[in-house]
Write a protein that holds these residues in place. Structure first.
Motif, PDB file in Angstrom:
ATOM      1  N   ASP A 199     117.294  26.304 135.143  1.00 53.25           N
ATOM      2  CA  ASP A 199     116.771  27.665 135.158  1.00 53.25           C
ATOM      3  C   ASP A 199     115.252  27.654 135.066  1.00 53.25           C
ATOM      4  N   GLY A 200     114.596  28.517 135.876  1.00 57.67           N
ATOM      5  CA  GLY A 200     113.147  28.629 135.857  1.00 57.67           C
ATOM      6  C   GLY A 200     112.447  27.689 136.800  1.00 57.67           C
ATOM      7  N   SER A 201     113.179  26.821 137.453  1.00 61.28           N
ATOM      8  CA  SER A 201     112.543  25.847 138.335  1.00 61.28           C
ATOM      9  C   SER A 201     111.876  26.521 139.526  1.00 61.28           C
ATOM     10  N   GLU A 202     112.544  27.471 140.140  1.00 66.25           N
ATOM     11  CA  GLU A 202     111.982  28.138 141.306  1.00 66.25           C
ATOM     12  C   GLU A 202     110.733  28.930 140.934  1.00 66.25           C
ATOM     13  N   GLU A 203     110.757  29.623 139.818  1.00 66.91           N
ATOM     14  CA  GLU A 203     109.583  30.389 139.364  1.00 66.91           C
ATOM     15  C   GLU A 203     108.418  29.449 139.080  1.00 66.91           C
ATOM     16  N   ALA A 204     108.716  28.279 138.504  1.00 71.24           N
ATOM     17  CA  ALA A 204     107.654  27.308 138.234  1.00 71.24           C
ATOM     18  C   ALA A 204     107.029  26.815 139.524  1.00 71.24           C
ATOM     19  N   VAL A 205     107.832  26.635 140.556  1.00 70.97           N
ATOM     20  CA  VAL A 205     107.293  26.206 141.842  1.00 70.97           C
ATOM     21  C   VAL A 205     106.389  27.278 142.430  1.00 70.97           C
ATOM     22  N   ARG A 206     106.799  28.547 142.382  1.00 70.63           N
ATOM     23  CA  ARG A 206     105.976  29.627 142.925  1.00 70.63           C
ATOM     24  C   ARG A 206     104.652  29.717 142.187  1.00 70.63           C
ATOM     25  N   SER A 207     104.685  29.634 140.881  1.00 70.23           N
ATOM     26  CA  SER A 207     103.453  29.707 140.101  1.00 70.23           C
ATOM     27  C   SER A 207     102.534  28.531 140.409  1.00 70.23           C
ATOM     28  N   ALA A 208     103.116  27.342 140.553  1.00 62.23           N
ATOM     29  CA  ALA A 208     102.307  26.166 140.858  1.00 62.23           C
ATOM     30  C   ALA A 208     101.692  26.278 142.246  1.00 62.23           C
ATOM     31  N   ARG A 300      88.627  18.786 140.827  1.00 60.24           N
ATOM     32  CA  ARG A 300      89.492  18.375 139.716  1.00 60.24           C
ATOM     33  C   ARG A 300      90.535  19.436 139.408  1.00 60.24           C
ATOM     34  N   GLN A 301      90.138  20.656 139.483  1.00 59.59           N
ATOM     35  CA  GLN A 301      91.098  21.748 139.236  1.00 59.59           C
ATOM     36  C   GLN A 301      92.187  21.779 140.321  1.00 59.59           C
ATOM     37  N   LEU A 302      91.797  21.463 141.547  1.00 53.15           N
ATOM     38  CA  LEU A 302      92.787  21.412 142.628  1.00 53.15           C
ATOM     39  C   LEU A 302      93.783  20.267 142.397  1.00 53.15           C
ATOM     40  N   ALA A 303      93.298  19.094 141.958  1.00 54.57           N
ATOM     41  CA  ALA A 303      94.191  17.963 141.695  1.00 54.57           C
ATOM     42  C   ALA A 303      95.183  18.299 140.593  1.00 54.57           C
ATOM     43  N   ASP A 304      94.703  18.962 139.540  1.00 53.88           N
ATOM     44  CA  ASP A 304      95.603  19.360 138.461  1.00 53.88           C
ATOM     45  C   ASP A 304      96.662  20.330 138.962  1.00 53.88           C
ATOM     46  N   ALA A 305      96.269  21.232 139.809  1.00 53.33           N
ATOM     47  CA  ALA A 305      97.209  22.219 140.349  1.00 53.33           C
ATOM     48  C   ALA A 305      98.257  21.548 141.238  1.00 53.33           C
ATOM     49  N   GLU A 306      97.815  20.582 142.019  1.00 55.63           N
ATOM     50  CA  GLU A 306      98.761  19.873 142.886  1.00 55.63           C
ATOM     51  C   GLU A 306      99.748  19.047 142.063  1.00 55.63           C
ATOM     52  N   GLU A 307      99.294  18.463 140.964  1.00 58.80           N
ATOM     53  CA  GLU A 307     100.197  17.713 140.093  1.00 58.80           C
ATOM     54  C   GLU A 307     101.236  18.621 139.461  1.00 58.80           C
ATOM     55  N   LEU A 308     100.769  19.811 139.051  1.00 61.71           N
ATOM     56  CA  LEU A 308     101.720  20.776 138.503  1.00 61.71           C
ATOM     57  C   LEU A 308     102.755  21.181 139.544  1.00 61.71           C
ATOM     58  N   LEU A 309     102.307  21.321 140.772  1.00 59.98           N
ATOM     59  CA  LEU A 309     103.234  21.686 141.841  1.00 59.98           C
ATOM     60  C   LEU A 309     104.236  20.557 142.089  1.00 59.98           C
ATOM     61  N   ALA A 310     103.765  19.303 142.082  1.00 64.99           N
ATOM     62  CA  ALA A 310     104.670  18.167 142.283  1.00 64.99           C
ATOM     63  C   ALA A 310     105.724  18.124 141.183  1.00 64.99           C
ATOM     64  N   ASP A 311     105.286  18.347 139.932  1.00 64.91           N
ATOM     65  CA  ASP A 311     106.254  18.359 138.823  1.00 64.91           C
ATOM     66  C   ASP A 311     107.272  19.476 139.002  1.00 64.91           C
ATOM     67  N   ALA A 312     106.785  20.617 139.436  1.00 61.30           N
ATOM     68  CA  ALA A 312     107.690  21.744 139.636  1.00 61.30           C
ATOM     69  C   ALA A 312     108.667  21.460 140.770  1.00 61.30           C
ATOM     70  N   LEU A 313     108.156  20.825 141.833  1.00 62.49           N
ATOM     71  CA  LEU A 313     109.042  20.508 142.959  1.00 62.49           C
ATOM     72  C   LEU A 313     110.094  19.483 142.577  1.00 62.49           C
TER      73      LEU A 313
END
Length: 504
Positions: A199-208, A300-313
Motif C-alpha cells: 500500500d502507498g507504493s503508487e503514490e510514492a512513485v507519483r510523488s517521486a 545534486r538535488q536532481l540525483a537525490d530525486a532520481e534515487e527516491l524515484l528508483a526506490d519508489a519504483l
C-alpha cells in the motif's frame, strides 16, 4: 471203540489206516512236538550271530567310486533377492506463510493423491494466490525483491533459467530489474497476476516523479545562468567598443596635428585610454563561480530525486513473495498424501510428496552384490504372478549411522527401476515386497556340464575330470565355462553320458 462203518468193512485199507492213526495217538503227538522244535531251532538260527560274524558285519564295505554321468543342460547364474516397491525420497511439504498477515486459508488448487508436481506447476492455492513449484534445494525463507542479494536469489535465477526464463546475469546474486522481469514472465506463464505492491507504493512513485521534474527544471535554470554569465560580448558591443577606440584615436590625432592646446591633447589621450580599457574589459573572461555553484547544487538535488524515484519504483516492480514459492529437488514429484483441503488453514505440513518414479529397494549380501552393477537387467515377480522387466540403477554398500559399515556382515543396497511399467502395474507394485531375479550369466543353449566336485586341478593348474573307463579311470583335461547351480560347463575329450568321479 467206534464200530466200523459199512464202507470201512467194504475197504480193508481204509480200516487199516484208521487203526494206525487211532491206535498210535501218543506216537503222533511226540512226532508233532519234534517237528515244531526243529522249525523253532531253524528260525532262531537266523537271529543268533556269532562274535566273528558280528565283527565281520561291522567292518566297512570295500571302497568304491562315486560317479555321476556327464549331462547336457542349460546353465544360468542368477541372483535372487527381495525388495520393497516404493516411490523414492518421500518428503513433507511445508510452506512459509508469515508474510500473509492473516490466516493462510486454502482456497483452491488442492492436488489429488497421485498427481505429479513439475517445475512451474501450481502445488496449491492459498488466499487466492498460487504456490509455484520450482527446482531447488534451499527452502524459501524471505520475500525476494529488487535490491536483495544472497544464495536464495542465485537459486531463483538458476530455477528460472532451468524452465526457460532468462533471469539476467546468473553469475550475480543480486535481484535486479532483469530478475523482476523474469518473475513477471513466470506469473504470466502460470496464468496468475503479479503479487500486489505494498500500500502507498503508487503514490510514492507519483510523488517521486514530481520531485524529479522539479529538480530537472532547477538544473535547467542554473545551466542558463551559467551560460549567460559565461557568454562573451555581442557583436554590437564589440563594434561599439572598437568604434569608441577609433574615434578617440582620431580626436587625439586631430588635436596633435591641428595645434591643440596641451590640455586638450591630454584630455584626448585620457579619452583614448578609457575607450581601450572599456574594450579590454568587454573582451576579458567572465567570473561564473557563483552560477556554477548554483548549478552543482541543482544537480545534486536532481540525483537525490532520481534515487527516491528508483526506490519508489522498486516497490512496484515484480517480486516473489515467500508464501508463493515451493522449492523441490529431483522434479517431477508425486503427491502421496494431502493434509489440507479447501477451507482449512495451513498449519505445518500440507502434503507428502515423493519421487515420481517407482523404485525397488532391495539388499544383497556382499558375495551377490559383487556380481551386480548398474544397468544389469532383472525380472520382477508381480503380485498377480506375471513378470515385469527392471534394471539396476545403483549398487552401494549399506552404511550405518556415523558412516561405518553396518554390523552383522556387509550388505549392499540395490535399487532397481521397472522398465516401462503401465499405470496399473505401478499401482499393483506400490508398497509390495517382491522377488527380484537378476541373471548375471547364462549359456547359449545346452552345454556339457558336471558337478563342481568332479573338477580337480592338474600340476599346471589345468582343470581335469576323472572318467570311468571300464574297470579303470582316466584323467581328462577340460576347459571350464559358466558355473551355476552347482554345475560347471566343460569342453574337451568327453561326451554326454560318460561317468565322472565325484567322490570315493
Amino acid at each position: 471203540m467206534r464200530p466200523e462203518s459199512p464202507a470201512e468193512k467194504a475197504d480193508p485199507a481204509v480200516a487199516g489206516w484208521r487203526r494206525v492213526l487211532h491206535g498210535n495217538r501218543v506216537l503222533w503227538v511226540l512226532a508233532g512236538v519234534a517237528v515244531l522244535s526243529l522249525v523253532a531251532g531253524v528260525g532262531l538260527s537266523f537271529f543268533v550271530i556269532s562274535p566273528s560274524q558280528a565283527a565281520a558285519n561291522a567292518a566297512p564295505p570295500e571302497p568304491g567310486l562315486i560317479t555321476v554321468p556327464v549331462e547336457r543342460r542349460v546353465l544360468s547364474n542368477d541372483v535372487t533377492i527381495r525388495g520393497d516397491a516404493a516411490f523414492a525420497d518421500s518428503v513433507e511439504v511445508k510452506l512459509e506463510t508469515g508474510d500473509l498477515g492473516g490466516p493462510a486459508v486454502v482456497t483452491g488448487r488442492v492436488p489429488e493423491v497421485g498427481a505429479t508436481l513439475d517445475a512451474a506447476s501450481v502445488a496449491l492455492e492459498i488466499v487466492g494466490r498460487p504456490v509455484i513449484v520450482l527446482p531447488g534445494e534451499l527452502p524459501a525463507y524471505r520475500t525476494l525483491r529488487v535490491g536483495l542479494a544472497g544464495p536464495d536469489v542465485t537459486q531463483l535465477k538458476q530455477s528460472l533459467a532451468a524452465i526457460g526464463i532468462d533471469p539476467g546475469d546468473r553469475s550475480s546474486d543480486v535481484f535486479d530489474a532483469a530478475t523482476a522481469d523474469a518473475v513477471a514472465a513466470l506469473y504470466d506463464r502460470i496464468g496468475y497476476p503479479l503479487a500486489a505492491s505494498p500500500d502507498g507504493s503508487e503514490e510514492a512513485v507519483r510523488s517521486a516523479r514530481d520531485g524529479v521534474r522539479a529538480a530537472e527544471d532547477a538544473v535547467a535554470a542554473a545551466e542558463r545562468e551559467v551560460s549567460a554569465a559565461a557568454a562573451g560580448p555581442s557583436s554590437v558591443e564589440l563594434i561599439q567598443a572598437d568604434n569608441a577606440v577609433r574615434a578617440a584615436e582620431r580626436a587625439l590625432a586631430d588635436l596633435r596635428n591641428g595645434g591643440g592646446s596641451p590640455s586638450e591633447i591630454a584630455a584626448a589621450e585620457d579619452a583614448l585610454a578609457l575607450a581601450r580599457a572599456e574594450r579590454d574589459a568587454l573582451l576579458a573572461p567572465r567570473d561564473t563561480s557563483a552560477q556554477q555553484a548554483a548549478l552543482e547544487q541543482a544537480r545534486r538535488q536532481l540525483a537525490d530525486a532520481e534515487e527516491l524515484l528508483a526506490d519508489a519504483l522498486e516497490g512496484t516492480q515484480a517480486f516473489l513473495p515467500v508464501s508463493e514459492v515451493l522449492y523441490l529437488e529431483d522434479l517431477p514429484r508425486r503427491v502421496d498424501e494431502v493434509m489440507v483441503q479447501r477451507g482449512t488453514i495451513v498449519g505445518s505440513a500440507v502434503m507428502l510428496v515423493s519421487g515420481a518414479t517407482l523404485a525397488i529397494n532391495a539388499s544383497a549380501v556382499e558375495s551377490d552384490a559383487k556380481l551386480l552393477k548398474a544397468g544389469d537387467a532383472a525380472t520382477l515377480a508381480m503380485p498377480d504372478g506375471s513378470e515385469l522387466a527392471a534394471e539396476i540403477t545403483s549398487v552401494a554398500p549399506r552404511k550405518a549411522e556415523g558412516g561405518a559399515s553396518a554390523e552383522g556382515g556387509p550388505r549392499y543396497d540395490v535399487v532397481l527401476a521397472p522398465v516401462a511399467p503401465t499405470d496399473e502395474q505401478v499401482q499393483a507394485l506400490r508398497g509390495q515386497n517382491v522377488r527380484v531375479q537378476i541373471s548375471i550369466g547364462a549359456t547359449e543353449g545346452d552345454v556339457l556340464a558336471v558337478p563342481l566336485a568332479a573338477l580337480t586341478a592338474g600340476p599346471g593348474g589345468e582343470s581335469r575330470v576323472e572318467v570311468v573307463d571300464g574297470e579303470t579311470t582316466r584323467l581328462v583335461e577340460v576347459e571350464t565355462g559358466l558355473a551355476a547351480e552347482g554345475f560347471v560347463e566343460i569342453t574337451g575329450d568327453i561326451e554326454e553320458g560318460d561317468r565322472v568321479v565325484v567322490g570315493r
